[in-house]
Design a protein around this motif. Sequence first.
Motif, PDB file in Angstrom:
ATOM      1  N   GLY A  46     -16.464  -0.202  13.317  1.00 25.93           N
ATOM      2  CA  GLY A  46     -17.195   1.165  13.634  1.00 25.93           C
ATOM      3  C   GLY A  46     -18.286   1.275  12.888  1.00 25.93           C
ATOM      4  N   ARG A  61     -15.980   8.717  22.189  1.00 26.09           N
ATOM      5  CA  ARG A  61     -16.660   9.861  21.550  1.00 26.09           C
ATOM      6  C   ARG A  61     -16.645  10.822  22.894  1.00 26.09           C
ATOM      7  NH1 ARG A  61     -14.617   7.399  17.949  1.00 26.09           N
ATOM      8  NH2 ARG A  61     -15.658   7.243  15.838  1.00 26.09           N
ATOM      9  N   GLY A  78      -9.934   1.042   5.895  1.00 25.09           N
ATOM     10  CA  GLY A  78      -9.207  -0.130   5.462  1.00 25.09           C
ATOM     11  C   GLY A  78     -10.007  -1.282   5.204  1.00 25.09           C
ATOM     12  N   GLN A  96     -15.785   5.356  10.255  1.00 28.28           N
ATOM     13  CA  GLN A  96     -15.932   3.910   9.731  1.00 28.28           C
ATOM     14  C   GLN A  96     -14.463   3.508   8.970  1.00 28.28           C
ATOM     15  OE1 GLN A  96     -18.601   2.186   7.357  1.00 28.28           O
ATOM     16  NE2 GLN A  96     -19.158   0.631   8.952  1.00 28.28           N
ATOM     17  N   ALA A 142      -3.218   1.397  12.406  1.00 24.05           N
ATOM     18  CA  ALA A 142      -4.714   0.955  12.268  1.00 24.05           C
ATOM     19  C   ALA A 142      -4.808  -0.229  11.518  1.00 24.05           C
ATOM     20  CB  ALA A 142      -5.392   2.054  11.496  1.00 24.05           C
ATOM     21  N   LEU A 184      -9.765  -3.726   2.297  1.00 24.87           N
ATOM     22  CA  LEU A 184      -8.623  -4.283   2.209  1.00 24.87           C
ATOM     23  C   LEU A 184      -8.589  -5.302   3.298  1.00 24.87           C
ATOM     24  CD1 LEU A 184      -5.770  -4.373   0.738  1.00 24.87           C
ATOM     25  CD2 LEU A 184      -5.064  -2.760   2.562  1.00 24.87           C
ATOM     26  N   ALA A 185      -8.914  -4.949   4.481  1.00 23.49           N
ATOM     27  CA  ALA A 185      -8.954  -6.131   5.587  1.00 23.49           C
ATOM     28  C   ALA A 185      -9.953  -7.223   5.109  1.00 23.49           C
ATOM     29  CB  ALA A 185      -9.376  -5.388   6.931  1.00 23.49           C
ATOM     30  N   ALA A 215     -17.850  -4.161  13.796  1.00 25.99           N
ATOM     31  CA  ALA A 215     -16.401  -4.405  13.915  1.00 25.99           C
ATOM     32  C   ALA A 215     -15.546  -3.417  13.428  1.00 25.99           C
ATOM     33  CB  ALA A 215     -16.265  -5.964  13.551  1.00 25.99           C
ATOM     34  N   LEU A 259       0.840  -1.239   0.073  1.00 25.97           N
ATOM     35  CA  LEU A 259      -0.179   0.040  -0.027  1.00 25.97           C
ATOM     36  C   LEU A 259       0.840   1.105   0.170  1.00 25.97           C
ATOM     37  CD1 LEU A 259      -3.096   0.439   0.283  1.00 25.97           C
ATOM     38  CD2 LEU A 259      -2.789   0.842   2.778  1.00 25.97           C
ATOM     39  N   VAL A 309     -12.294  -7.853  17.535  1.00 28.91           N
ATOM     40  CA  VAL A 309     -10.943  -7.644  18.357  1.00 28.91           C
ATOM     41  C   VAL A 309     -10.780  -6.382  18.835  1.00 28.91           C
ATOM     42  CG1 VAL A 309      -9.920  -9.690  16.643  1.00 28.91           C
ATOM     43  CG2 VAL A 309     -10.015  -6.976  15.873  1.00 28.91           C
ATOM     44  N   LEU A 318     -15.696 -11.418  11.946  1.00 24.65           N
ATOM     45  CA  LEU A 318     -15.433 -10.032  12.625  1.00 24.65           C
ATOM     46  C   LEU A 318     -16.409  -9.810  13.486  1.00 24.65           C
ATOM     47  CD1 LEU A 318     -15.185  -8.376   8.932  1.00 24.65           C
ATOM     48  CD2 LEU A 318     -13.311  -8.136  10.691  1.00 24.65           C
ATOM     49  N   LEU A 378      -2.110   4.337   9.000  1.00 27.86           N
ATOM     50  CA  LEU A 378      -2.337   3.158   8.101  1.00 27.86           C
ATOM     51  C   LEU A 378      -1.560   2.055   8.930  1.00 27.86           C
ATOM     52  CD1 LEU A 378      -2.330   4.740   4.627  1.00 27.86           C
ATOM     53  CD2 LEU A 378      -4.127   4.243   5.762  1.00 27.86           C
ATOM     54  N   GLU A 398      -8.147  -9.449   2.777  1.00 29.21           N
ATOM     55  CA  GLU A 398      -6.979 -10.291   3.317  1.00 29.21           C
ATOM     56  C   GLU A 398      -7.453 -11.499   4.090  1.00 29.21           C
ATOM     57  OE1 GLU A 398      -3.550  -8.092   5.451  1.00 29.21           O
ATOM     58  OE2 GLU A 398      -4.668  -6.358   4.945  1.00 29.21           O
TER      59      GLU A 398
HETATM   60  C1  HEM Z   1      -9.903  -6.697  10.781  1.00 30.43           C
HETATM   61  C2  HEM Z   1      -9.123  -5.553  10.671  1.00 30.43           C
HETATM   62  C3  HEM Z   1      -9.609  -4.262  11.105  1.00 30.43           C
HETATM   63  C4  HEM Z   1     -10.400  -3.925  12.010  1.00 30.43           C
HETATM   64  C5  HEM Z   1     -11.229  -4.715  12.932  1.00 30.43           C
HETATM   65  C6  HEM Z   1     -10.771  -2.305  11.880  1.00 30.43           C
HETATM   66  C7  HEM Z   1     -11.288  -1.845  12.749  1.00 30.43           C
HETATM   67  C8  HEM Z   1     -11.499  -0.152  12.990  1.00 30.43           C
HETATM   68  C9  HEM Z   1     -12.407   0.425  13.465  1.00 30.43           C
HETATM   69  C10 HEM Z   1     -13.465  -0.059  14.498  1.00 30.43           C
HETATM   70  C11 HEM Z   1     -12.364   1.576  13.280  1.00 30.43           C
HETATM   71  C12 HEM Z   1     -13.081   2.975  13.963  1.00 30.43           C
HETATM   72  C13 HEM Z   1     -12.473   3.611  14.996  1.00 30.43           C
HETATM   73  C14 HEM Z   1     -13.288   4.801  15.463  1.00 30.43           C
HETATM   74  O1  HEM Z   1     -14.370   5.030  15.218  1.00 30.43           O
HETATM   75  O2  HEM Z   1     -12.704   5.438  16.319  1.00 30.43           O
HETATM   76  C15 HEM Z   1     -11.347   1.747  12.342  1.00 30.43           C
HETATM   77  C16 HEM Z   1     -10.599   3.001  11.730  1.00 30.43           C
HETATM   78  C17 HEM Z   1      -9.884   3.041  10.775  1.00 30.43           C
HETATM   79  N1  HEM Z   1      -9.102   1.985  10.210  1.00 30.43           N
HETATM   80 FE1  HEM Z   1      -9.445   0.011  10.616  1.00 30.43          FE
HETATM   81  N2  HEM Z   1      -9.822  -2.150  11.152  1.00 30.43           N
HETATM   82  C18 HEM Z   1      -9.041  -2.918  10.409  1.00 30.43           C
HETATM   83  C19 HEM Z   1      -8.284  -2.955   9.519  1.00 30.43           C
HETATM   84  C20 HEM Z   1      -7.766  -1.926   9.127  1.00 30.43           C
HETATM   85  C21 HEM Z   1      -6.650  -1.854   7.792  1.00 30.43           C
HETATM   86  C22 HEM Z   1      -6.278  -2.848   6.913  1.00 30.43           C
HETATM   87  C23 HEM Z   1      -6.428  -0.336   7.559  1.00 30.43           C
HETATM   88  C24 HEM Z   1      -5.456   0.419   6.574  1.00 30.43           C
HETATM   89  C25 HEM Z   1      -4.754  -0.208   5.803  1.00 30.43           C
HETATM   90  C26 HEM Z   1      -7.471   0.365   8.585  1.00 30.43           C
HETATM   91  C27 HEM Z   1      -7.216   1.702   8.697  1.00 30.43           C
HETATM   92  C28 HEM Z   1      -8.027   2.595   9.372  1.00 30.43           C
HETATM   93  C29 HEM Z   1      -7.984   3.948   9.577  1.00 30.43           C
HETATM   94  C30 HEM Z   1      -7.312   5.016   8.625  1.00 30.43           C
HETATM   95  C31 HEM Z   1      -9.242   4.109  10.355  1.00 30.43           C
HETATM   96  C32 HEM Z   1      -9.409   5.570  10.928  1.00 30.43           C
HETATM   97  C33 HEM Z   1     -10.437   6.296  10.142  1.00 30.43           C
HETATM   98  C34 HEM Z   1     -10.931   7.440  10.426  1.00 30.43           C
HETATM   99  O3  HEM Z   1     -10.930   7.868  11.635  1.00 30.43           O
HETATM  100  O4  HEM Z   1     -11.871   8.193   9.403  1.00 30.43           O
HETATM  101  N3  HEM Z   1      -8.019  -0.435   9.319  1.00 30.43           N
HETATM  102  N4  HEM Z   1     -10.879   0.625  12.000  1.00 30.43           N
END
Ligand code: HEM
Length: 393
Positions: free
Chosen positions: A334, A282, A342, A339, A230, A345-346, A332, A152, A276, A271, A227, A349
């Motif tokens: 959000g 907030r 990624g 939300q 997260a 992509l997740a 899971a 990426l 996890v 999921l 990135l 994978e």
């Molecule tokens: C199974 C794997 C994953 C889970 C369970 C997951 C879960 C989450 C959750 C719950 C949030 C929301 C957090 C919030 O509202 O405060 C979030 C945000 C985010 N995730 Fe994931 N994530 C996963 C994989 C990934 C991957 C692979 C990437 C990037 C390559 C990624 C990038 C991000 C980013 C950048 C945010 C912030 C978005 C924002 O604030 O607008 N995540 N993730």
Amino acid sequence: MTAGLPTRRPADRPFDPPEGLAELRAQRPLSRLRYPDGHVGWLATSHTLVREVLSDSRFSARAELRHLPFPGALGGNEPAPPGIFTAMDAPEHTRYRRLLTGQFTVRRMRQLTEQVEVITAEHLDAMERHGGPVDLVDAVAQPVPAQVICELLGVPYADRARFQGHALDLFRLDTSPQQVGQAYAAVQQFIRELVATKRAEPAEDLLSGLTATDLSDEELVNIGFVLLGAGLDTTANMIALGVFALLTHPEQLAALRRDPGIADRAVEELLRYLSVIPGTVRTALEDVELHGQRIAAGESVTVSVPAANRDPARFPDPDTLDLLRPAGGHVAFGHGVHQCLGQQLARVELQVVLPALLTRFPALRLALPAEDVVMRTDTLIHGVHELPVTWQV
Ligand code: HEM
């Protein structure tokens, strides 16, 4: 009043949410919570309330406003530095989110899917050559998402081992705060150099794409960090815990082996079932009436992802893993404007790794009794330290 977010999972049911959350959800889905810094805020545990809080712009994600519920975490944070958009609100958050969404194009996702397939096959080959037993965390669950983040960001092949080493050090548990600090500095320096390279010689990757926008170097470095932070430990733990859950639910495992075509649904259910991420926080920007109670301006609300995803009002028989159930609507990843960026992509994978692993090793099983698998109890993201598996018949 609950003192501290519950984090202890039942010893004999390692995939279930921490103890006490189900009772709270049934009796007081919006309850008072005392945070580690002494703040008295709230805890939301029902699926409806969790989604309401996450989709209401009167609740802020700003770093400097929030109190953190996680053990050991203290509040009183500074405003998020440029690029750390996870802890910002509109309009700053919207600007970053637009620029990034523009980079997750259909074409790039298609390329990444192919790369995930190649990376997965390479790691399964290595596992086969090594012969069982192997630690699945070390062999597949961590390196595959780490390599995907490299794709990426466009990390050159020659630098990948170094980058992966530093990145994984960030999430290791047996390191001192000083070592984590060093790993943090090393990753930051690495991404800084990477940004400079991409500015000089843009390639096909996301980071190169972002250099064509008006983002500053500091913003780009911090976005790279977001990135990585997260996307690595979350996906790694979903893979390892997903395999552990499948190996201890033989009839579900058999269903996925019989028909890998159900992988999309199976991944959504895993999921939901595994959740996890313990939750997110907030803070009310103004007084808000919610569920018959008044949340005062400045009070933080923690939303529990595991509790919401096991809410019987939304998912019948929620504590049963059923790969064929319609698990859509889980939180899971959000909900609302933050939300998961990624998530596609997740999903890719997980949808690639799980069936590929089961197909390659038809006799895959745990190399120790399930009750001896050591769960991660001292980290934010739920998972396992190691997952020894074998496949010899
Ligand atoms: C199974 C794997 C994953 C889970 C369970 C997951 C879960 C989450 C959750 C719950 C949030 C929301 C957090 C919030 O509202 O405060 C979030 C945000 C985010 N995730 Fe994931 N994530 C996963 C994989 C990934 C991957 C692979 C990437 C990037 C390559 C990624 C990038 C991000 C980013 C950048 C945010 C912030 C978005 C924002 O604030 O607008 N995540 N993730």
